[in-house]
Write a protein that holds these residues in place. Structure first.
Motif, PDB file in Angstrom:
ATOM      1  N   TRP A 231      83.629  89.380 121.676  1.00 16.58           N
ATOM      2  CA  TRP A 231      84.654  90.049 121.789  1.00 16.58           C
ATOM      3  C   TRP A 231      85.990  89.786 122.135  1.00 16.58           C
ATOM      4  N   ARG A 232      86.175  88.756 122.916  1.00 17.86           N
ATOM      5  CA  ARG A 232      86.930  87.178 123.142  1.00 17.86           C
ATOM      6  C   ARG A 232      88.412  88.164 123.594  1.00 17.86           C
ATOM      7  N   VAL A 233      87.969  88.832 125.275  1.00 18.19           N
ATOM      8  CA  VAL A 233      88.827  89.158 125.732  1.00 18.19           C
ATOM      9  C   VAL A 233      88.875  87.864 126.907  1.00 18.19           C
ATOM     10  N   GLY A 234      89.557  87.298 127.375  1.00 21.58           N
ATOM     11  CA  GLY A 234      89.414  86.269 128.630  1.00 21.58           C
ATOM     12  C   GLY A 234      90.747  86.376 129.376  1.00 21.58           C
ATOM     13  N   TRP A 235      91.082  85.984 130.464  1.00 18.36           N
ATOM     14  CA  TRP A 235      91.998  85.647 131.474  1.00 18.36           C
ATOM     15  C   TRP A 235      92.073  84.682 132.143  1.00 18.36           C
ATOM     16  N   ILE A 236      93.454  85.103 132.165  1.00 15.67           N
ATOM     17  CA  ILE A 236      94.250  83.612 133.254  1.00 15.67           C
ATOM     18  C   ILE A 236      94.870  83.949 135.064  1.00 15.67           C
ATOM     19  N   ALA A 237      94.173  83.813 135.492  1.00 11.12           N
ATOM     20  CA  ALA A 237      94.505  84.604 136.908  1.00 11.12           C
ATOM     21  C   ALA A 237      96.084  82.937 137.682  1.00 11.12           C
TER      22      ALA A 237
END
Length: 376
Positions: A231-237
């Motif tokens: 799905w290619r959903v990542g993040w940076i906090a």
């Protein structure tokens, strides 16, 4: 005719894609590439179906506010300090482009996940790896003295992964405190790759952002958490106030992560927490890990039981990844694939247990038959 730059001509098929291709070619059980056999949870799929046809256009480069807020709530940070990316790989690349460049050095631990090195080099920086220690009795341990000795005036950042792919290491609170003290002493950024933050088999891992929020960028992955790696959903906090600048960098790449999947993940994150999904995931993977580890030991392998991720490492004096996929019908990743600046331990292999129990049993049966056919 003009030619491609050396960095393009030097690129080649990754070992993960190669082993998956060989697994298909030889009809092998694929314990190499780390994608789960299980389907994503029903609550995630239902949310995606509801989003399709309603949320189909571009999202803001920083991500949909509903997802940024959901991630922020889950991680205990302000949603305004979250940037949504097209998977964790893009998150790491955005950070490489944003935090270091020509003349800089980036510290990382070896064995090292494969994208860390080329991303550092593409930014113009020099990756510097410090090897983890490996002992047949104590397993993988952090060499803090070697890490401290590797810092130079050019060191700009330290890239850490806990739970650690491929070793399965989860750094202790004391080790995390030492690593943060090192970063503060030399004024380094901390890039904390925490895509396996919910896949652990003991105490909950310490997140570096809780110890050094002013200098830590936390990378996360819905794909790893929710069994949906495609799905290619990542993040940076991000440290407070820095998200807009990172969003500006990523708008020149993929621009935004898939919008309907962002909506689905935003709905799924609180449900995963409330429903006990992560506890069930850990329990299921723990059982499969024990099954695989026990079977490998019976076949003469030294197994290094992981504290996190869905990989384990093992050593066997007579096995290589190439012969296993071609002759034993089991695809694994050679330990040498995770080493670039130091020698890999002899006989080291990485095996994924994010596969179904029948697949793991079939792999062990194939390895057992192979062991009988090729006695030491």
């Amino acid at each position: 005719m003009p030619e491609l730059l050396p960095r393009a001509r030097a690129s080649s098929e990754s070992i993960f894609s190669q082993m998956s291709r060989l697994a298909l070619q030889h009809g092998a059980v694929n314990l190499g590439q780390g994608f789960p056999s299980d389907a994503p949870p029903a609550f995630l799929l239902d949310a995606a179906r509801g989003a399709l046809g309603r949320w189909d256009q571009y999202a803001p480069p920083a991500g949909l506010p509903i997802l940024r807020d959901a991630i922020g709530t889950d991680l205990g940070v302000d949603g305004a300090d979250v940037v949504v990316t097209s998977g964790a790989t893009e998150a790491l690349n955005v950070l490489a482009l944003s935090l270091y460049g020509p003349g800089d050095e980036v510290l990382m631990l070896e064995p090292v996940f494969d994208v860390y090195l080329p991303q550092a080099r593409l930014s113009g920086a020099r990756p510097v790896t410090v090897p983890m220690r490996l002992d047949d009795v104590s397993g993988w341990t952090l060499d803090m003295d070697a890490l401290q000795a590797a810092v130079t005036p050019q060191t700009r950042a330290i890239l850490l992964n806990s739970p650690f792919n491929p070793t399965g290491t989860v750094f202790t609170p004391a080790e995390c405190a030492e690593l943060v003290a090192l970063a503060r002493a030399h004024d380094l950024w901390i890039i904390s790759d925490e895509v396996y933050d919910e896949l652990y088999f003991g105490d909950k891992p310490t997140s570096f952002r809780t110890l050094a929020p002013e200098r830590t960028f936390t990378v996360g992955s819905a794909g790893k958490r929710l069994e949906a790696t495609g799905w290619r959903v990542g993040w940076i906090a991000c440290p407070p106030g820095l998200a807009p600048m990172l969003a500006a960098i990523r708008q020149n790449g993929s621009f935004c992560a898939p919008t309907p999947f962002q909506v689905a993940v935003a709905a799924a994150l609180p449900l995963a927490r409330e429903s006990g999904f992560y506890e069930g995931l850990r329990a299921g993977y723990g059982q499969r890990m024990s099954l695989l580890a026990s079977g490998l030991r019976q076949l003469g392998a030294t197994v290094f039981v992981p504290s996190g991720t869905y990989f384990l490492t093992a050593r066997h004096p007579h096995w290589t990844a190439d012969t296993l996929v071609r002759q034993a019908g089991v695809a694994v990743i050679p330990g040498a694939a995770f080493y670039a600046q130091h020698a890999a331990p002899d006989g080291l292999l990485r095996l994924a247990f994010c596969k179904s129990q029948p697949e793991i049993e079939r792999a062990l049966d194939s390895l057992s038959r192979y062991a009988v056919q090729t006695p030491a």
